[in-house]
Design an enzyme around this catalytic site. Structure first.
Site, PDB file in Angstrom:
ATOM      1  N   ALA A  53      29.360  17.566  -3.532  1.00 46.52           N
ATOM      2  CA  ALA A  53      28.033  17.624  -2.923  1.00 46.52           C
ATOM      3  C   ALA A  53      26.974  17.602  -4.019  1.00 46.52           C
ATOM      4  O   ALA A  53      27.119  18.267  -5.044  1.00 46.52           O
ATOM      5  CB  ALA A  53      27.885  18.898  -2.088  1.00 46.52           C
ATOM      6  N   LYS A  54      25.931  16.834  -3.791  1.00 44.00           N
ATOM      7  CA  LYS A  54      24.804  16.818  -4.735  1.00 44.00           C
ATOM      8  C   LYS A  54      23.814  17.873  -4.247  1.00 44.00           C
ATOM      9  O   LYS A  54      22.819  17.574  -3.575  1.00 44.00           O
ATOM     10  CB  LYS A  54      24.171  15.426  -4.799  1.00 44.00           C
ATOM     11  N   ALA A  55      24.143  19.121  -4.567  1.00 45.64           N
ATOM     12  CA  ALA A  55      23.377  20.265  -4.083  1.00 45.64           C
ATOM     13  C   ALA A  55      22.634  20.937  -5.227  1.00 45.64           C
ATOM     14  O   ALA A  55      23.115  20.968  -6.368  1.00 45.64           O
ATOM     15  CB  ALA A  55      24.306  21.261  -3.397  1.00 45.64           C
TER      16      ALA A  55
END
Length: 322
Positions: free
Chosen positions: A159-161
Site C-alpha cells: 500500500a502506498k500509505a
C-alpha cells in the site's frame, strides 16, 4: 525541493484556491498516518500534455485504501478525469499530480467512527528532477541505510500509505545527513529492498535484476514500465532476492519511480559501480523511457493519456467553489 504553487486544487469534487486547501488539525490522517496517496507525472509531448499511466496510479490509490478498509467516495473514472482536468485548469504543460485520500476530522480514536469522512484532494504543480538536475546523466551517490524496510505482516508495503513513509523518511534523512543523495533499505532478512522512495535495479552481465514484491517493496508503476521496456529490447529481467553485496559487484545500478524516473546510481557506500553511472543498459532504458514522451518510443501500451486543452477546461466553468 520547494513546491511551485498553482491556482487550483481539487477537493471532494470541487475546485478551490490553492490557499484554501486546508484540513482540521484533528484529522485522523494527520495523527495516525491513515492517508493513501499517489504521484503521477504529466509530460509535455509533441501531441500536447499527457499523463503517464494515470489510470494505473489511480487504481493503486484505490487498492491502497482497500487494504486499510477505507472507501474513497469517488470512482476510478471520476478521479482520473479530475486529475487530467486539474492539470488543464492550471494551464500546465508538464506537471506532478498528487492525489491524496485520508480519514478526516470527526474521531480521535485509533479506529475512527464509521461516520468520520474520507477526504480526497488532488494537487498538480510543476516539479523537476527529484534527485537533482544532473542526476539523470551523472548518477547519484547512495548508501545502505542502518534502517531496515518494514517487515512482512507488520505494515503492508504493497500500500502506498502515508504511515509507511516514516520508514522512507528515516532512510533518506540518514543518507542525506551523511552526504549521500539517497539511501537504500534492506528487508527484514538483510536482503536488498528499495530506495527510500524508489525501486532498485541492478545490471550484471547484461541481465537486469530487481528485488521481488516479497522483499518489502512497493511495486512501482515505473518499475513495471522498465521491466516491460527491457523485455521488449530482449533484455533478461529477473525478479529475485538479492544480497547486499550485489550492490558492490554489479556493473550498473539505477533507481526508478514517478519522481526519480530513471536515475543512475554512481556509487554505493563509496564503492563506484563498474559503469560509474549510466552504463549501456541504463542508457538504453533511459532512452526508451524518455522516448515515450518525445515520440521516439512508440506507446504500444496506451500509457499516455492526453490532458484536455486548458482553454476548454477553463471555458467549462469559471466558478471556483469553496
Amino acid at each position: 525541493m520547494a513546491i511551485s504553487q498553482t491556482e487550483f486544487i481539487w477537493r471532494n469534487g470541487a475546485y478551490i484556491r490553492w490557499a484554501d486547501a486546508q484540513v482540521h488539525v484533528l484529522s485522523h490522517g494527520l495523527h495516525y498516518g491513515t492517508s493513501m496517496f499517489e504521484g503521477i507525472r504529466v509530460y509535455d509531448t509533441p501531441s500536447g500534455p499527457a499523463g503517464f499511466r494515470v489510470r494505473e496510479h489511480v487504481r493503486r490509490l484505490i487498492d491502497s485504501a482497500r487494504i486499510y478498509s477505507v472507501d474513497i467516495p469517488f470512482s476510478e473514472d471520476e478521479i482520473v478525469t479530475a486529475c487530467k482536468e486539474l492539470v488543464a485548469r492550471n494551464a500546465l504543460g508538464s506537471a506532478y499530480i498528487r492525489p491524496i485520500a485520508f480519514i478526516g476530522y470527526g474521531s480521535i480514536g485509533v479506529v475512527p467512527a464509521k461516520e468520520t469522512p474520507i477526504e480526497l484532494f488532488i494537487a498538480a504543480f510543476p516539479w523537476g528532477a527529484y534527485l537533482g538536475d544532473e542526476a539523470r546523466t551523472q548518477g547519484v551517490d547512495v548508501c545502505v541505510s542502518s534502517w531496515n524496510r518494514l517487515a512482512p505482516n507488520t505494515t503492508p508495503t504493497g500500500a502506498k500509505a502515508g504511515g509507511n513513509y516514516l520508514s522512507s523518511y528515516l532512510i533518506s534523512r540518514e543518507a542525506k545527513s551523511r552526504g549521500y543523495a539517497e539511501g537504500i533499505g534492506l528487508d527484514v532478512d538483510g536482503r536488498l529492498s528499495e530506495g527510500a522512495g524508489e525501486n532498485l535495479f541492478l545490471v550484471k552481465n547484461g541481465k537486469l535484476m530487481t528485488p521481488p514484491a516479497a522483499s518489502s517493496i512497493l511495486q512501482g508503476i515505473t518499475r513495471d514500465t522498465v521491466i516491460t521496456l527491457a523485455r521488449k529490447e530482449g533484455i533478461e529481467v529477473v525478479e529475485q532476492a538479492l544480497p547486499r553485496e550485489m550492490l558492490y559487484l554489479c556493473d550498473e545500478a539505477f533507481f526508478t519511480g514517478t519522481a526519480a524516473e530513471v536515475t543512475p546510481i554512481r556509487s554505493v557506500d563509496d564503492k563506484t559501480t563498474r559503469a560509474a553511472g549510466a552504463g549501456p543498459v541504463t542508457r538504453l532504458i533511459q532512452e526508451r523511457f524518455f522516448g515515450l514522451f518525445d515520440g521516439t518510443t512508440k506507446d504500444e501500451w496506451g500509457w499516455l493519456e492526453p490532458v484536455r486543452a486548458a482553454s476548454a477546461a477553463k471555458e467549462a466553468s469559471h466558478a471556483v467553489t469553496r
